[in-house]
Design a protein around this motif. Sequence first.
Motif, PDB file in Angstrom:
ATOM      1  N   PHE A 272     -17.852  73.333  34.246  1.00  0.00           N
ATOM      2  CA  PHE A 272     -17.467  73.911  33.647  1.00  0.00           C
ATOM      3  C   PHE A 272     -19.293  74.838  33.212  1.00  0.00           C
ATOM      4  O   PHE A 272     -19.278  75.934  32.950  1.00  0.00           O
ATOM      5  N   ARG A 273     -20.498  74.603  33.758  1.00  0.00           N
ATOM      6  CA  ARG A 273     -21.913  74.759  34.363  1.00  0.00           C
ATOM      7  C   ARG A 273     -22.010  76.063  35.157  1.00  0.00           C
ATOM      8  O   ARG A 273     -22.296  77.142  35.061  1.00  0.00           O
ATOM      9  N   ALA A 274     -20.670  75.861  36.422  1.00  0.00           N
ATOM     10  CA  ALA A 274     -20.457  76.639  37.243  1.00  0.00           C
ATOM     11  C   ALA A 274     -19.625  77.521  36.769  1.00  0.00           C
ATOM     12  O   ALA A 274     -20.135  79.452  37.565  1.00  0.00           O
ATOM     13  N   ALA A 275     -19.263  78.150  36.016  1.00  0.00           N
ATOM     14  CA  ALA A 275     -18.450  78.986  35.531  1.00  0.00           C
ATOM     15  C   ALA A 275     -18.924  79.271  34.834  1.00  0.00           C
ATOM     16  O   ALA A 275     -18.724  80.812  34.642  1.00  0.00           O
TER      17      ALA A 275
ATOM     18  N   THR B  13     -18.812  82.335  23.965  1.00  0.00           N
ATOM     19  CA  THR B  13     -18.063  81.305  23.640  1.00  0.00           C
ATOM     20  C   THR B  13     -18.094  80.171  24.448  1.00  0.00           C
ATOM     21  O   THR B  13     -17.460  78.927  23.684  1.00  0.00           O
ATOM     22  N   VAL B  14     -17.481  80.271  26.082  1.00  0.00           N
ATOM     23  CA  VAL B  14     -17.837  79.857  26.881  1.00  0.00           C
ATOM     24  C   VAL B  14     -18.339  78.556  26.812  1.00  0.00           C
ATOM     25  O   VAL B  14     -18.577  77.712  26.639  1.00  0.00           O
ATOM     26  N   GLY B  15     -19.756  78.787  26.113  1.00  0.00           N
ATOM     27  CA  GLY B  15     -21.111  77.545  25.912  1.00  0.00           C
ATOM     28  C   GLY B  15     -21.047  77.155  24.849  1.00  0.00           C
ATOM     29  O   GLY B  15     -21.325  76.161  25.115  1.00  0.00           O
ATOM     30  N   GLU B  16     -20.444  77.700  23.735  1.00  0.00           N
ATOM     31  CA  GLU B  16     -20.281  76.960  22.290  1.00  0.00           C
ATOM     32  C   GLU B  16     -19.472  75.670  22.846  1.00  0.00           C
ATOM     33  O   GLU B  16     -19.553  74.467  22.893  1.00  0.00           O
ATOM     34  N   PHE B  17     -18.419  75.756  24.116  1.00  0.00           N
ATOM     35  CA  PHE B  17     -17.193  75.134  24.475  1.00  0.00           C
ATOM     36  C   PHE B  17     -18.014  73.952  24.627  1.00  0.00           C
ATOM     37  O   PHE B  17     -17.407  72.580  24.821  1.00  0.00           O
ATOM     38  N   THR B  18     -18.380  74.992  25.811  1.00  0.00           N
ATOM     39  CA  THR B  18     -19.340  73.654  26.787  1.00  0.00           C
ATOM     40  C   THR B  18     -20.253  72.625  25.703  1.00  0.00           C
ATOM     41  O   THR B  18     -19.801  72.112  26.388  1.00  0.00           O
ATOM     42  N   GLU B  19     -21.819  73.013  25.675  1.00  0.00           N
ATOM     43  CA  GLU B  19     -21.753  72.829  24.686  1.00  0.00           C
ATOM     44  C   GLU B  19     -21.246  71.197  23.365  1.00  0.00           C
ATOM     45  O   GLU B  19     -21.439  70.198  23.383  1.00  0.00           O
ATOM     46  N   ARG B  20     -20.234  71.666  22.525  1.00  0.00           N
ATOM     47  CA  ARG B  20     -19.748  71.216  21.449  1.00  0.00           C
ATOM     48  C   ARG B  20     -18.888  70.262  21.866  1.00  0.00           C
ATOM     49  O   ARG B  20     -18.868  68.519  21.733  1.00  0.00           O
TER      50      ARG B  20
ATOM     51  N   THR C 129     -21.172  89.383  26.279  1.00  0.00           N
ATOM     52  CA  THR C 129     -21.261  88.399  25.312  1.00  0.00           C
ATOM     53  C   THR C 129     -20.338  87.548  24.688  1.00  0.00           C
ATOM     54  O   THR C 129     -20.676  86.429  24.057  1.00  0.00           O
ATOM     55  N   HIS C 130     -19.910  88.310  23.817  1.00  0.00           N
ATOM     56  CA  HIS C 130     -18.728  87.254  23.124  1.00  0.00           C
ATOM     57  C   HIS C 130     -17.962  86.248  23.640  1.00  0.00           C
ATOM     58  O   HIS C 130     -17.591  84.922  23.137  1.00  0.00           O
ATOM     59  N   VAL C 131     -17.851  86.485  25.333  1.00  0.00           N
ATOM     60  CA  VAL C 131     -16.506  85.488  26.146  1.00  0.00           C
ATOM     61  C   VAL C 131     -17.557  84.544  26.661  1.00  0.00           C
ATOM     62  O   VAL C 131     -17.306  83.342  26.982  1.00  0.00           O
ATOM     63  N   ARG C 132     -18.791  84.984  27.035  1.00  0.00           N
ATOM     64  CA  ARG C 132     -19.840  83.870  27.720  1.00  0.00           C
ATOM     65  C   ARG C 132     -19.979  83.001  26.398  1.00  0.00           C
ATOM     66  O   ARG C 132     -20.341  81.583  26.376  1.00  0.00           O
TER      67      ARG C 132
END
Length: 434
Positions: free
Chosen positions: A384-387, A403-410, A398-401
């Motif tokens: 997920f970090r690499a993606a 959303t992915v960042g929020e999922f990764t963090e949560r 920005t919205h996609v990035r």
Amino acid sequence: MPQAPSAPPHAPDPAPSITETEAEHLIHGICFKTGPPRLIGAELEWLVVDAEHPGRTLPPERLRAAHAAARALPLNSRVTVEPGGQLELSSAPAASLTGCVDDLQDDLTAVRAALLDRGLALRGLGRDTRLPYRRLLNSPRYDAMEAYFDRTGPAGRAMMCASASVQVCVDAGHEEPGALGHGRRWRMAHLLGAVLVAAFANSPAREGPYAGWRCARQGIWSDLDSRRSLAPPLDAGPRAGWVRQALDTEVMCVRSYEGEPWDVPRGTTFRDWLRAGEGAVPRAPTAEDLDYHLTTLFPPVRPRGHMELRMIDAQPGDDGWLVPVAVVHALFDDPETAETAYRATKALADAYGSQPAPRNPLWHSAARYGLSDPELRTAAEACFRAAGEALPRFGASTHVRDTVGEFTERYVLRGRCPGDDPPHAPSTGQEALR
């Protein structure tokens, strides 16, 4: 002069039969379309629920009205219906992640509005917990499929009527070896599969045979008949392995003329049918029969010219589906990210042996424990970090990035998955990812 009585309708002229060698060549030629990876697609399955009372079972007439409303819309995607009434949107192949995501977002906005006018909503959940399972679609295909699966237990009906997924489609890649070669991409899809099961597990079970599992949907798939949902052995080349897998899997059904029930043979593989051996059905198989047989195979990664990754649960929230689509695209189509994912997953998979997915112990652990399994969590964090780092290189919004960042963090960085959320956590809206 009185007219002669009309003759009874004639069956269509029979198509020419095929030999075993011809069948092998046909599968060999169509399973992987080679070339540079450039297209991406997604198929989003949703449960249709009452907007105010999502736990209620919907009567068939409300489901049919919802499907008709969705089909009447001018969409970019193709609308289909699964046997239990699940609604599926299949994107057209897109030349970019942005194109794929934008078209699906526009279509989902339109479908959600049409359903809300009828007091209905889409719910992203990998397994419908409303009982009993009821098949909405009645057709020779689904009648035969149900009869076939009923021979081995209840998993078939659960798969047909109560499962929903996010399927991500990526190009097969070049013929030659390397990060973009289809042999390496095929292998990585299976190595990565267990990590995707764990990270996106969203079908928790609190009772029944999968009690305590984060991804009961994967348990259902592993309990189908012994070969139909298995991956081919990865020690064989992708083409040769898939050809053998397809021909050595039992024939689910033999199509009959309109109005007649379809035959459901017992214990006859497609290779048996081609050889007309003991137990084979009376007529010889045709190329059309082979094409149909391939549609009845449900491995976790299905080669259809491109590769269809089928192991990801439907995701919560209005935009939860964005995350697997974006992450898979980055992991497969950015060479640097693909190399990171391959290294992270190969060592993990090697430790669990070579038994095919989804019956490999690694896949079992992914479905049961999600990212609370420390080894799966470590691999998921790397992927997920690499993606996330690769998404700007693809021009992701920005919205996609975010959303992915929020999922990764949560979830990922905390060793959690959506299946760990409380039963009454929000199931729609961006708040579900926070």
